[in-house]
Design a protein around this motif. Structure first.
Motif, PDB file in Angstrom:
ATOM      1  N   GLY A 193     -52.677 -34.008 -16.040  1.00 58.02           N
ATOM      2  CA  GLY A 193     -51.640 -34.135 -14.963  1.00 58.02           C
ATOM      3  C   GLY A 193     -52.203 -34.332 -13.795  1.00 58.02           C
ATOM      4  N   ARG A 194     -51.412 -34.764 -12.915  1.00 56.74           N
ATOM      5  CA  ARG A 194     -51.655 -35.358 -11.654  1.00 56.74           C
ATOM      6  C   ARG A 194     -51.688 -34.304 -10.560  1.00 56.74           C
ATOM      7  N   ALA A 195     -51.181 -33.014 -10.874  1.00 57.31           N
ATOM      8  CA  ALA A 195     -50.737 -32.178  -9.638  1.00 57.31           C
ATOM      9  C   ALA A 195     -51.883 -31.997  -8.806  1.00 57.31           C
ATOM     10  N   ASP A 196     -53.416 -31.729  -9.511  1.00 61.81           N
ATOM     11  CA  ASP A 196     -54.402 -31.470  -8.780  1.00 61.81           C
ATOM     12  C   ASP A 196     -55.399 -32.635  -8.358  1.00 61.81           C
ATOM     13  N   VAL A 197     -54.962 -33.861  -8.623  1.00 64.01           N
ATOM     14  CA  VAL A 197     -55.730 -34.947  -8.467  1.00 64.01           C
ATOM     15  C   VAL A 197     -56.008 -35.119  -6.930  1.00 64.01           C
ATOM     16  N   VAL A 216     -62.088 -35.551 -14.545  1.00 64.17           N
ATOM     17  CA  VAL A 216     -62.244 -36.751 -13.653  1.00 64.17           C
ATOM     18  C   VAL A 216     -61.864 -37.949 -14.463  1.00 64.17           C
ATOM     19  N   GLY A 217     -60.511 -38.518 -14.158  1.00 64.37           N
ATOM     20  CA  GLY A 217     -60.149 -39.473 -15.120  1.00 64.37           C
ATOM     21  C   GLY A 217     -59.678 -38.781 -16.440  1.00 64.37           C
ATOM     22  N   ALA A 218     -60.160 -39.760 -17.571  1.00 64.14           N
ATOM     23  CA  ALA A 218     -60.020 -38.986 -18.709  1.00 64.14           C
ATOM     24  C   ALA A 218     -61.471 -38.295 -19.207  1.00 64.14           C
ATOM     25  N   TRP A 219     -62.317 -38.193 -18.289  1.00 61.98           N
ATOM     26  CA  TRP A 219     -63.556 -37.597 -18.675  1.00 61.98           C
ATOM     27  C   TRP A 219     -63.381 -36.075 -18.533  1.00 61.98           C
ATOM     28  N   CYS A 220     -63.512 -35.336 -19.624  1.00 63.21           N
ATOM     29  CA  CYS A 220     -63.287 -33.931 -19.486  1.00 63.21           C
ATOM     30  C   CYS A 220     -64.421 -33.033 -20.192  1.00 63.21           C
ATOM     31  N   PHE A 221     -65.656 -33.574 -19.926  1.00 62.57           N
ATOM     32  CA  PHE A 221     -66.739 -32.831 -20.430  1.00 62.57           C
ATOM     33  C   PHE A 221     -67.950 -33.677 -20.277  1.00 62.57           C
ATOM     34  N   VAL A 222     -69.006 -33.121 -19.400  1.00 58.19           N
ATOM     35  CA  VAL A 222     -69.994 -33.616 -18.689  1.00 58.19           C
ATOM     36  C   VAL A 222     -71.502 -32.526 -19.096  1.00 58.19           C
ATOM     37  N   ASP A 223     -72.099 -32.878 -19.889  1.00 57.25           N
ATOM     38  CA  ASP A 223     -73.300 -31.987 -20.191  1.00 57.25           C
ATOM     39  C   ASP A 223     -74.779 -33.037 -19.495  1.00 57.25           C
ATOM     40  N   HIS A 224     -75.401 -32.205 -18.769  1.00 59.95           N
ATOM     41  CA  HIS A 224     -76.772 -32.868 -18.456  1.00 59.95           C
ATOM     42  C   HIS A 224     -77.899 -31.788 -19.080  1.00 59.95           C
ATOM     43  N   TYR A 225     -78.817 -32.556 -19.376  1.00 63.79           N
ATOM     44  CA  TYR A 225     -79.972 -31.841 -20.263  1.00 63.79           C
ATOM     45  C   TYR A 225     -81.389 -32.526 -19.829  1.00 63.79           C
ATOM     46  N   LEU A 244     -69.040 -41.658 -12.635  1.00 61.83           N
ATOM     47  CA  LEU A 244     -67.941 -41.475 -13.529  1.00 61.83           C
ATOM     48  C   LEU A 244     -66.474 -41.692 -12.973  1.00 61.83           C
ATOM     49  N   GLY A 245     -65.344 -42.579 -13.488  1.00 59.24           N
ATOM     50  CA  GLY A 245     -64.319 -42.530 -12.831  1.00 59.24           C
ATOM     51  C   GLY A 245     -63.029 -43.190 -13.685  1.00 59.24           C
ATOM     52  N   GLY A 246     -61.813 -42.851 -13.215  1.00 56.82           N
ATOM     53  CA  GLY A 246     -60.974 -43.416 -14.243  1.00 56.82           C
ATOM     54  C   GLY A 246     -59.501 -43.241 -13.567  1.00 56.82           C
ATOM     55  N   GLU A 247     -58.583 -43.893 -14.044  1.00 60.06           N
ATOM     56  CA  GLU A 247     -57.259 -43.386 -13.561  1.00 60.06           C
ATOM     57  C   GLU A 247     -56.738 -41.962 -13.918  1.00 60.06           C
ATOM     58  N   PRO A 248     -56.273 -41.241 -12.973  1.00 59.84           N
ATOM     59  CA  PRO A 248     -55.954 -39.972 -13.417  1.00 59.84           C
ATOM     60  C   PRO A 248     -55.172 -39.526 -14.530  1.00 59.84           C
ATOM     61  N   PHE A 249     -55.716 -38.592 -15.537  1.00 63.51           N
ATOM     62  CA  PHE A 249     -55.069 -38.610 -16.800  1.00 63.51           C
ATOM     63  C   PHE A 249     -53.773 -37.706 -16.698  1.00 63.51           C
ATOM     64  N   GLU A 250     -52.693 -38.724 -17.101  1.00 64.24           N
ATOM     65  CA  GLU A 250     -51.236 -37.781 -16.840  1.00 64.24           C
ATOM     66  C   GLU A 250     -51.044 -36.718 -17.810  1.00 64.24           C
TER      67      GLU A 250
END
Ligand code: MN
Length: 322
Positions: free
Chosen positions: A15-19, A55-64, A258-264
């Motif tokens: 949703g766009r409310a909190d972008v 962030v855009g369609a990105w919904c999970f980020v793990d760094h190791y 990472l980037g993208g169009e806000p995921f509606e």
């Protein structure tokens, strides 16, 4: 990679409310999550975050890592077969190797500079492990991108890309992993307008050209990068909002843009599943535990993962950042 938390929470995202409709600079510090097992590797998870879900369609980020996996008793990565629906997984390494196997018959070693892209769609299962012969240091990231409604049930697929475009611009060396950046386009299949790119900062740094309609974030693989004038510590994710046409990067070190169009759309994330409702998650969990719908991974030495118990109370819809 899998979400191996024993008691994963269910999260509503999208949703766009909190972008952020203007440029912002929120540094998200990740939380440490152990990938399981007595010698389990620890990862730092910056998405989903208490303060930001996507962030855009990105919904999970793990760094190791960088993790020493060369000594006796250090097992490296060992993630048994587990399922996914409704997402794409992106595996990206800075050092080391990971062996991927999946239920569509893939067996693929990934090395730094290459992309392993798995599209779960209607359902796939996979394992990931450090190979027996390996570099003694492992360092990388795994991302999940949510699939939009029209693609959430596509046939599962896997692709390995070792021919990604690299653009040198001032002091920046940009490898375009997904989408388009600096005029170069990755061959990887995407389902929403998005970008992922490794940016190595050297010399006097440089400035990336961004799209004002995208929201962006930068992950630091090490201490040293300076993002729009602010140092970003290793493993942290700087959320940058929308409305930017340029991003100055200085200091030194390796980052992931990472980037993208806000995921509606509103999505529901739980364990390794991205659905549109709590019921989607319940069905996926039931199917996995019943051995239905996710195929079989061959070649992994060990049993598949069991799904954790579902939370007692179904998800209450929440906003994008809370
Ligand atoms: Mn996985």
């Amino acid at each position: 990679m899998s979400n191996l938390e024993p008691d994963p929470t269910e999260a509503s995202c999208g949703g766009r409310a909190d972008v952020a409709t203007v440029p912002v600079h929120d540094v998200l510090i990740g939380r440490d999550v152990v990938l399981g097992g007595p010698r389990g590797m620890s990862v730092t998870r910056t998405l989903p975050h208490r303060d930001r879900r996507m962030v855009g369609a990105w919904c999970f980020v793990d760094h190791y890592g960088p993790e020493d996996i060369g000594s006796v008793g250090t097992g490296g990565m060992r993630v048994p077969p587990h399922p996914h629906i409704g997402l794409q997984t992106v595996s990206w390494l800075v050092r080391g190797e990971v062996l991927h196997r999946d239920s569509v018959g893939s067996e693929q070693l990934i090395e730094p500079g290459q992309l392993n892209l798995m599209t779960a769609g209607a359902g796939i299962s996979h394992s990931e492990e450090s190979p027996p012969e390996r570099t003694p240091v492992l360092h990388g990231a795994q991302l999940w991108g949510a699939l939009p409604a029209e693609a959430r049930a596509v046939a599962p697929a896997f692709a390995h890309h070792s021919d990604l475009p690299v653009v040198a611009r001032d002091g920046l060396t940009v490898t375009v992993v997904m989408g388009t950046l600096e005029g170069a386009t990755s061959p990887a299949r995407t389902y929403t307008p998005l970008v992922a790119a490794e940016v190595l900062i050297g010399g006097d740094g440089g400035t990336l050209t961004l799209r004002p309609d995208f929201e962006y974030a930068v992950l630091a693989f090490e201490d040293g990068p300076v993002v729009d004038g602010r140092p970003l510590p290793a493993g942290a994710l700087a959320y940058l909002g929308t409305g930017r046409t340029a991003l100055p990067l200085s200091g030194a070190g390796r980052t992931l843009l990472l980037g993208g169009e806000p995921f509606e759309e509103q999505i529901v994330m739980w364990w390794n599943f991205v659905g549109r409702s709590h019921d989607d998650v319940v069905v996926a969990r039931t199917d996995w535990e019943a051995g239905r719908g996710f195929g079989t991974v061959t070649g992994f030495d060990g049993p598949p993962l069991h799904a954790p118990e579902l939370p007692a109370t179904p998800l209450k819809p929440r906003g994008r950042t809370r």
